[in-house]
Scaffold this motif. Structure first.
Motif, short mmCIF file in Angstrom:
data_model
loop_
_atom_site.label_atom_id
_atom_site.label_comp_id
_atom_site.label_asym_id
_atom_site.label_seq_id
_atom_site.Cartn_x
_atom_site.Cartn_y
_atom_site.Cartn_z
N PHE A 49 10.16 -12.10 23.74
CA PHE A 49 10.72 -11.15 24.71
C PHE A 49 11.11 -11.90 25.98
O PHE A 49 10.42 -12.83 26.40
CB PHE A 49 9.72 -10.04 25.02
CG PHE A 49 10.32 -8.87 25.73
CD1 PHE A 49 11.06 -7.93 25.03
CD2 PHE A 49 10.15 -8.70 27.09
CE1 PHE A 49 11.63 -6.84 25.67
CE2 PHE A 49 10.72 -7.62 27.74
CZ PHE A 49 11.46 -6.69 27.04
N PRO A 50 12.22 -11.51 26.62
CA PRO A 50 12.69 -12.22 27.81
C PRO A 50 11.64 -12.28 28.92
O PRO A 50 11.04 -11.23 29.23
CB PRO A 50 13.89 -11.38 28.26
CG PRO A 50 14.30 -10.59 27.05
CD PRO A 50 13.06 -10.37 26.26
N LYS B 8 17.25 -9.57 29.69
CA LYS B 8 16.40 -8.40 29.45
C LYS B 8 17.15 -7.07 29.48
O LYS B 8 16.96 -6.24 28.57
CB LYS B 8 15.25 -8.36 30.46
CG LYS B 8 14.23 -7.26 30.18
CD LYS B 8 13.13 -7.22 31.22
CE LYS B 8 12.27 -8.45 31.17
NZ LYS B 8 11.13 -8.37 32.13
#
Length: 340
Positions: free
Chosen positions: A202-203, A284
């Motif tokens: 995940f960013p 994101k």
């Protein structure tokens, strides 16, 4: 132990395998260094998608051992998925010529399709079509395109993981609503396998999926869609709708570059999602937007098709219309000029 208790176990296995693979990638210097064609700015290890592969194939073996899936289904996912992952793993470690990769992809797709029984009957506008061997050939090309487009779309942090989780959990809910509980297990375990990896991806990502993971995801999701159509033809349309973000962006970008005369096998960063991430200055928001499109738009349309008898082709047109607009808006396939 009931199979449901294996869902968090598979997620946990994926999580810890990703941690080990990150350490391995750092030791072996399997790191993606940013360049002119990259969408990231920090050197990042790659190859973490192998954790998804191993966790999911373990789940497939578990389902076969407990009698949930047949030998043919087991052979399809283990053989085709394993072959795709090995090709991707080798390419992650050292470049493989495009023609040999493509040959391996066609072999894997053919293997998986053979064990699933070929292309099922396709329903269009209320009419059933059995395309025979022509349909099988088309299905093989569909699977090869699915695994390659997923590789193309794995270009910013978390996007391929979020897409897979949304699609798999969405289809599980559609299976449950449509009284098809026997089909829930494979996509549910796939979602669990990706969730364990997503914590690291995940960013801002601490490890990338790599070709082994992205190609595997695309190929297996393609097989799952054909597998579902054997039980209910309308479910193939539901899968195609749920995968719309990736299908539209990748196909639109490829066609525009092809018509312009670009070498389509060369690396680039001209997908709509890549232009969008540069416009907002972050990965994101784009990754989260993909999840919201799946949840708020594509899932409801897929529900109308799978449960409320909306024609599948009509559903695809309705679902894809705003996605095509977004592809235009965010310049999918345009020349990479003035991208900042």
């Amino acid at each position: 132990m009931s199979n449901v208790w294996w869902v968090p176990v598979i997620a946990g296995i994926s999580f810890f395998l990703t941690k080990l693979l990150r350490h391995y990638a750092l030791v072996q210097r399997l790191v993606d260094v940013p360049n002119a064609r990259s969408s990231h700015v920090v050197p990042t290890p790659r190859g973490g998608g192998v954790a998804i592969v191993l966790a999911f194939l373990l789940a497939v073996a578990l389902l076969f051992a407990t009698g949930v899936i047949s030998l043919g289904v087991f052979a399809a996912y283990i053989g085709a998925g394993g072959m795709i992952a090995v090709i991707g793993f080798m390419d992650d470690h050292g470049h493989i010529a495009a023609r040999w990769r493509l040959l391996g992809h066609f072999a894997a797709a053919s293997w998986g399709l053979f064990w699933l029984g070929g292309l099922p009957v396709i329903t269009v506008s209320g009419f059933d079509f059995d395309l025979g061997w022509v349909g099988d050939i088309l299905a093989v090309f569909y699977l090869v395109w699915m695994l390659n487009l997923y590789n193309f779309m794995d270009g910013i942090d978390g996007i391929a993981s979020v897409e897979a989780i949304c699609v798999c959990l969405g289809i599980c809910l559609l299976y449950w609503i449509s009284d098809m509980p026997e089909l829930i297990w494979l996509p549910l375990f796939m979602a669990a396998s990706v969730i364990g990896f997503l914590w690291w991806n995940f960013p801002p990502a601490r490890i990338f999926m790599g070709d082994a993971g992205s190609g595997f995801l695309g190929g297996v999701l393609g097989l799952l869609s054909l597998h579902a159509a054997w039980t209910k033809p309308q479910m193939l349309w539901a899968w195609v709708i749920l995968l719309g973000v990736f299908i539209v962006d990748a196909t639109f970008t490829l066609l525009r570059r092809l018509f312009r005369g670009d070498k389509v096998y060369e690396a680039h960063r001209s997908h709509a999602y890549q232009f969008a991430s540069r416009k907002v200055g972050s990965h994101k928001p784009v990754t989260l937007a993909v999840g919201m499109i799946n949840l708020c738009w594509l899932f409801p349309v897929a529900l109308l098709v799978s449960k409320f008898e909306l024609d599948g082709l009509v559903g695809v047109v309705v679902a894809y219309a705003p996605l095509v607009f977004l592809a235009f808006k965010y310049r999918a396939g345009e020349l990479e000029i003035d991208q900042g």
